[in-house]
Design an enzyme around this catalytic site. Structure first.
Site, PDB file in Angstrom:
ATOM      1  N   ARG A 106     -12.650  -6.710  15.471  1.00  0.00           N
ATOM      2  CA  ARG A 106     -11.898  -5.713  16.252  1.00  0.00           C
ATOM      3  C   ARG A 106     -10.939  -4.961  15.339  1.00  0.00           C
ATOM      4  NH1 ARG A 106      -8.506  -7.160  21.645  1.00  0.00           N
ATOM      5  NH2 ARG A 106      -7.100  -8.293  20.243  1.00  0.00           N
ATOM      6  N   SER A 107     -11.029  -3.643  15.390  1.00  0.00           N
ATOM      7  CA  SER A 107     -10.078  -2.818  14.647  1.00  0.00           C
ATOM      8  C   SER A 107      -9.017  -2.361  15.637  1.00  0.00           C
ATOM      9  CB  SER A 107     -10.808  -1.666  13.973  1.00  0.00           C
ATOM     10  OG  SER A 107     -11.707  -2.184  13.018  1.00  0.00           O
ATOM     11  N   GLY A 108      -9.131  -1.078  16.095  1.00  0.00           N
ATOM     12  CA  GLY A 108      -8.159  -0.643  17.095  1.00  0.00           C
ATOM     13  C   GLY A 108      -8.492  -1.182  18.485  1.00  0.00           C
ATOM     14  N   GLY A 109      -9.758  -1.555  18.685  1.00  0.00           N
ATOM     15  CA  GLY A 109     -10.152  -2.120  19.974  1.00  0.00           C
ATOM     16  C   GLY A 109     -10.438  -1.079  21.029  1.00  0.00           C
ATOM     17  N   HIS A 110     -10.966   0.087  20.623  1.00  0.00           N
ATOM     18  CA  HIS A 110     -11.136   1.207  21.534  1.00  0.00           C
ATOM     19  C   HIS A 110     -12.574   1.360  22.015  1.00  0.00           C
ATOM     20  CE1 HIS A 110      -8.515   4.230  23.028  1.00  0.00           C
ATOM     21  NE2 HIS A 110      -9.213   5.249  22.624  1.00  0.00           N
ATOM     22  N   SER A 116     -15.947  -5.024  20.745  1.00  0.00           N
ATOM     23  CA  SER A 116     -15.182  -5.599  19.632  1.00  0.00           C
ATOM     24  C   SER A 116     -14.456  -6.875  20.041  1.00  0.00           C
ATOM     25  CB  SER A 116     -14.189  -4.570  19.098  1.00  0.00           C
ATOM     26  OG  SER A 116     -13.553  -3.891  20.142  1.00  0.00           O
ATOM     27  N   TYR A 361     -23.883   9.685  21.627  1.00  0.00           N
ATOM     28  CA  TYR A 361     -22.877   9.535  20.560  1.00  0.00           C
ATOM     29  C   TYR A 361     -22.433   8.075  20.520  1.00  0.00           C
ATOM     30  CZ  TYR A 361     -18.473  10.500  18.045  1.00  0.00           C
ATOM     31  OH  TYR A 361     -17.442  10.521  17.151  1.00  0.00           O
ATOM     32  N   LEU A 362     -22.627   7.438  19.371  1.00  0.00           N
ATOM     33  CA  LEU A 362     -22.305   6.009  19.260  1.00  0.00           C
ATOM     34  C   LEU A 362     -20.859   5.703  19.644  1.00  0.00           C
ATOM     35  CD1 LEU A 362     -23.091   3.120  18.303  1.00  0.00           C
ATOM     36  CD2 LEU A 362     -22.206   3.775  16.061  1.00  0.00           C
ATOM     37  N   TYR A 364     -19.132   6.990  21.844  1.00  0.00           N
ATOM     38  CA  TYR A 364     -19.022   6.901  23.295  1.00  0.00           C
ATOM     39  C   TYR A 364     -20.020   5.825  23.748  1.00  0.00           C
ATOM     40  CZ  TYR A 364     -16.679  11.459  22.883  1.00  0.00           C
ATOM     41  OH  TYR A 364     -15.839  12.484  22.542  1.00  0.00           O
TER      42      TYR A 364
HETATM   43  C1  LIG Z   1     -10.532   6.728  26.108  1.00  0.00           C
HETATM   44  C2  LIG Z   1     -11.327   6.849  24.835  1.00  0.00           C
HETATM   45  C3  LIG Z   1     -11.346   8.063  24.161  1.00  0.00           C
HETATM   46  C4  LIG Z   1     -12.084   8.200  22.990  1.00  0.00           C
HETATM   47  N1  LIG Z   1     -12.102   9.406  22.357  1.00  0.00           N
HETATM   48  C5  LIG Z   1     -12.869   9.574  21.263  1.00  0.00           C
HETATM   49  C6  LIG Z   1     -12.956  10.841  20.611  1.00  0.00           C
HETATM   50  O1  LIG Z   1     -12.319  11.804  21.004  1.00  0.00           O
HETATM   51  N2  LIG Z   1     -13.757  10.951  19.534  1.00  0.00           N
HETATM   52  C7  LIG Z   1     -14.466   9.869  19.051  1.00  0.00           C
HETATM   53  O2  LIG Z   1     -15.173  10.010  18.057  1.00  0.00           O
HETATM   54  N3  LIG Z   1     -14.418   8.679  19.660  1.00  0.00           N
HETATM   55  C8  LIG Z   1     -13.639   8.517  20.744  1.00  0.00           C
HETATM   56  N4  LIG Z   1     -13.600   7.306  21.366  1.00  0.00           N
HETATM   57  C9  LIG Z   1     -14.394   6.216  20.817  1.00  0.00           C
HETATM   58  C10 LIG Z   1     -13.653   5.479  19.737  1.00  0.00           C
HETATM   59  O3  LIG Z   1     -13.268   6.346  18.719  1.00  0.00           O
HETATM   60  C11 LIG Z   1     -14.649   4.495  19.137  1.00  0.00           C
HETATM   61  O4  LIG Z   1     -14.962   3.574  20.148  1.00  0.00           O
HETATM   62  C12 LIG Z   1     -14.164   3.783  17.905  1.00  0.00           C
HETATM   63  O5  LIG Z   1     -15.116   2.831  17.538  1.00  0.00           O
HETATM   64  C13 LIG Z   1     -12.834   3.127  18.124  1.00  0.00           C
HETATM   65  O6  LIG Z   1     -12.386   2.487  16.933  1.00  0.00           O
HETATM   66  P1  LIG Z   1     -11.666   1.069  17.003  1.00  0.00           P
HETATM   67  O7  LIG Z   1     -11.157   0.831  15.613  1.00  0.00           O
HETATM   68  O8  LIG Z   1     -10.729   1.018  18.147  1.00  0.00           O
HETATM   69  O9  LIG Z   1     -12.948   0.161  17.283  1.00  0.00           O
HETATM   70  P2  LIG Z   1     -13.101  -1.283  17.879  1.00  0.00           P
HETATM   71  O10 LIG Z   1     -13.183  -1.262  19.372  1.00  0.00           O
HETATM   72  O11 LIG Z   1     -12.130  -2.236  17.252  1.00  0.00           O
HETATM   73  O12 LIG Z   1     -14.562  -1.528  17.286  1.00  0.00           O
HETATM   74  C14 LIG Z   1     -15.670  -0.666  17.568  1.00  0.00           C
HETATM   75  C15 LIG Z   1     -16.945  -1.362  17.075  1.00  0.00           C
HETATM   76  O13 LIG Z   1     -16.874  -1.570  15.648  1.00  0.00           O
HETATM   77  C16 LIG Z   1     -16.874  -2.986  15.359  1.00  0.00           C
HETATM   78  N5  LIG Z   1     -15.875  -3.188  14.303  1.00  0.00           N
HETATM   79  C17 LIG Z   1     -14.532  -3.055  14.399  1.00  0.00           C
HETATM   80  N6  LIG Z   1     -13.965  -3.289  13.209  1.00  0.00           N
HETATM   81  C18 LIG Z   1     -14.968  -3.571  12.352  1.00  0.00           C
HETATM   82  C19 LIG Z   1     -15.030  -3.901  10.978  1.00  0.00           C
HETATM   83  N7  LIG Z   1     -13.947  -3.965  10.227  1.00  0.00           N
HETATM   84  N8  LIG Z   1     -16.233  -4.132  10.424  1.00  0.00           N
HETATM   85  C20 LIG Z   1     -17.362  -4.055  11.156  1.00  0.00           C
HETATM   86  N9  LIG Z   1     -17.372  -3.739  12.464  1.00  0.00           N
HETATM   87  C21 LIG Z   1     -16.193  -3.498  13.052  1.00  0.00           C
HETATM   88  C22 LIG Z   1     -16.484  -3.679  16.663  1.00  0.00           C
HETATM   89  O14 LIG Z   1     -16.951  -5.006  16.750  1.00  0.00           O
HETATM   90  C23 LIG Z   1     -17.123  -2.758  17.694  1.00  0.00           C
HETATM   91  O15 LIG Z   1     -18.498  -3.011  17.806  1.00  0.00           O
HETATM   92  C24 LIG Z   1     -12.834   7.118  22.500  1.00  0.00           C
HETATM   93  C25 LIG Z   1     -12.806   5.871  23.154  1.00  0.00           C
HETATM   94  C26 LIG Z   1     -12.076   5.745  24.326  1.00  0.00           C
HETATM   95  C27 LIG Z   1     -12.067   4.414  25.028  1.00  0.00           C
END
Ligand SMILES: Cc1cc2nc3c(=O)[nH]c(=O)nc-3n(C[C@H](O)[C@H](O)[C@H](O)COP(=O)(O)OP(=O)(O)OC[C@H]3O[C@@H](n4cnc5c(N)ncnc54)[C@H](O)[C@@H]3O)c2cc1C
Length: 424
Positions: A106-110, A116, A361-362, A364
């Site tokens: 989990r990175s940001g968890g989004h 994640s 889009y991955l 999303y």
């Molecule tokens: C409300 C909302 C709005 C959004 N808006 C946008 C937008 O405008 N544009 C856009 O492009 N995206 C958008 N997203 C999507 C978001 O950017 C992606 O889901 C992105 O992956 C979030 O990054 P994170 O670090 O929070 O990921 P996480 O939720 O932490 O992880 C995403 C995936 O990557 C894996 N992962 C995390 N860290 C690692 C690591 N270090 N090594 C290997 N795998 C890892 C996780 O297990 C999971 O499968 C949005 C999401 C939401 C919920």
């Protein structure tokens, strides 16, 4: 053949481990493994969080944004590991692997589907939470930023903004115009509205000239423009429109939590006026609960070839659509209603969006595209999916790092390309 047998025997060992350890009952051995791989001064109580540890829940929920995955039914990790350096990350991978425990990173968890921090595949898994690994270093001279995986986009923007005055004058003037179709309350009526939002890297005069030439129908006036620094625009775009300071971007607590579900589409042919009328009517129906957000493509996106990086959606796309349902009311009835709406909207859009494959889009993330790589692989990655599967076959042939929608490994004989339907 020798290499093949070696791979088979490795697989057997791995499977035996996976079947033999389905909980942390072998707790002592796990702790011994960790202790032997991290510095002797490491404080394990700030590194490993079992379900009965007092900080387990607050850490788990700290970055869960989607309430759909915050309920008591959501499968929880057996253990959360929160490494503070890369050696502790290595220790986590080594020890989880040797104890047959799958990892979720989990990175940001989004992640839209919460992949994640939750798992439908495995009842026992470990959450590798990278929240402590979040440093951001910006090297303006070389145009490079090093960002640790646990940083949020807000933290990155904030750091870049600290260096902004050194780079702003080098940027091209550019314009992004997005359209959000949303429900709003006007007095006692609930109406559907299209909001045109643009980010222009330049001054108001330049924007007015550009809009007058290219989009006169919108009738943009000086009152519609707000000049601000780029970092303030990031704050504004995040929904803080009352002059909140940029520090808000590094506050991880602020995100309002809700229940949500997203889906995506790419549009490659202009939607005819009759199509827009039908979409508008559909969004205006009683019971329509979601919104549609459209971001234009073109510009720099079209200049990069489809095979340059895994992300393949390039030239030929007009815009991307994000369908989004968000709700606050708890319970099965509410989620059935909102999930039902977004699914039917997605079906309704079929004639207007990309085909063969219907691209997605991955970021999303959408588990409803299917758990089988045949169903989602080409939609997210087009032709790059085969190459990704081959790379995965090289670096993680046993598929240790996996989730419900992760690229599966393809183990090829020399020179062989994965057949299109190789994974079922
Ligand atoms: C409300 C909302 C709005 C959004 N808006 C946008 C937008 O405008 N544009 C856009 O492009 N995206 C958008 N997203 C999507 C978001 O950017 C992606 O889901 C992105 O992956 C979030 O990054 P994170 O670090 O929070 O990921 P996480 O939720 O932490 O992880 C995403 C995936 O990557 C894996 N992962 C995390 N860290 C690692 C690591 N270090 N090594 C290997 N795998 C890892 C996780 O297990 C999971 O499968 C949005 C999401 C939401 C919920």
């Amino acid at each position: 053949m020798a290499a093949f047998s070696f791979y088979l025997s490795l697989s057997v060992v791995a499977w035996l481990c996976i079947f033999s350890v389905s909980s942390l009952s072998d707790h002592e051995s796990f702790l011994r493994c960790f202790s032997s791989h991290v510095s002797p001064t490491a404080n394990l109580s700030q590194l490993l969080y079992l379900a009965d540890s007092p900080d387990y829940s607050s850490l788990l929920f700290s970055s869960i944004q989607n309430l759909r995955f915050a309920s008591s039914e959501t499968p929880k990790p057996l253990l959360i590991v929160a490494p503070a350096d890369e050696f502790q990350v290595q220790a986590s991978v080594i020890c989880c692997r040797s104890h047959g425990l799958p990892i979720r990173a989990r990175s940001g968890g989004h992640d839209y589907e919460g992949l994640s921090y939750r798992s439908e595949k495995s009842s026992s898994f470990v959450l590798l939470d990278l929240e402590k690994l979040r440093s951001v270093t910006v090297d303006v001279e070389h145009g490079v930023a090093w960002v640790e995986a646990g940083a949020t986009l807000g933290e990155l923007y904030y750091k870049v903004a600290e260096k902004w005055q050194n780079t702003a004058h080098k940027l091209h003037e550019d314009l992004l115009l997005r359209v959000d179709i949303v429900h709003v309350n006007r007095g006692d009526r609930r109406v559907v509205e299209a909001a045109f939002k643009s980010l222009f890297l330049g001054h108001c005069d330049g924007l007015l000239q550009h809009m007058g030439e290219r989009f006169p129908a919108l009738g943009v006036e000086r009152n519609d423009c707000r000049e601000m620094s780029w970092i303030d625009s990031a704050v504004y775009a995040a929904g803080y429109t009352n002059g909140e300071p940029a520090e808000i971007l590094v506050n991880r607590e602020l995100q309002p939590k809700d229940f949500n579900k997203g889906k995506s589409d790419y549009v490659t042919e202009p939607i005819p006026v009759s199509g827009w009328e039908a979409i508008w009517a559909r969004l205006s129906e009683e019971g329509a609960t979601g919104s549609m957000h459209m971001d234009p493509w073109g510009g720099r996106m079209s200049e990069i070839s489809e095979s340059n990086i895994p992300f393949p959606h390039r030239k030929g796309n007009l815009f991307i659509i994000l369908y989004l349902s968000t709700w606050r009311d708890e319970g099965v009835a509410a989620s059935t209603k909102h999930l039902g709406w977004i699914r039917s909207m997605f079906r309704f859009m079929t004639p207007y969006v990309s085909k063969r494959p219907r691209a997605a889009y991955l970021n999303y993330r959408d588990l409803e595209l299917g758990r089988n790589a045949m169903a989602w692989g080409e939609r997210y990655f087009k032709d790059n999916f085969r190459r990704l599967a081959m790379v995965k076959g090289e670096v993680d042939p046993q598929n240790f790092f996996s989730n419900e929608q992760s690229v599966p490994p393809f183990i090829a004989e020399t020179g062989e390309r994965p057949p299109i339907n190789y994974i079922l």
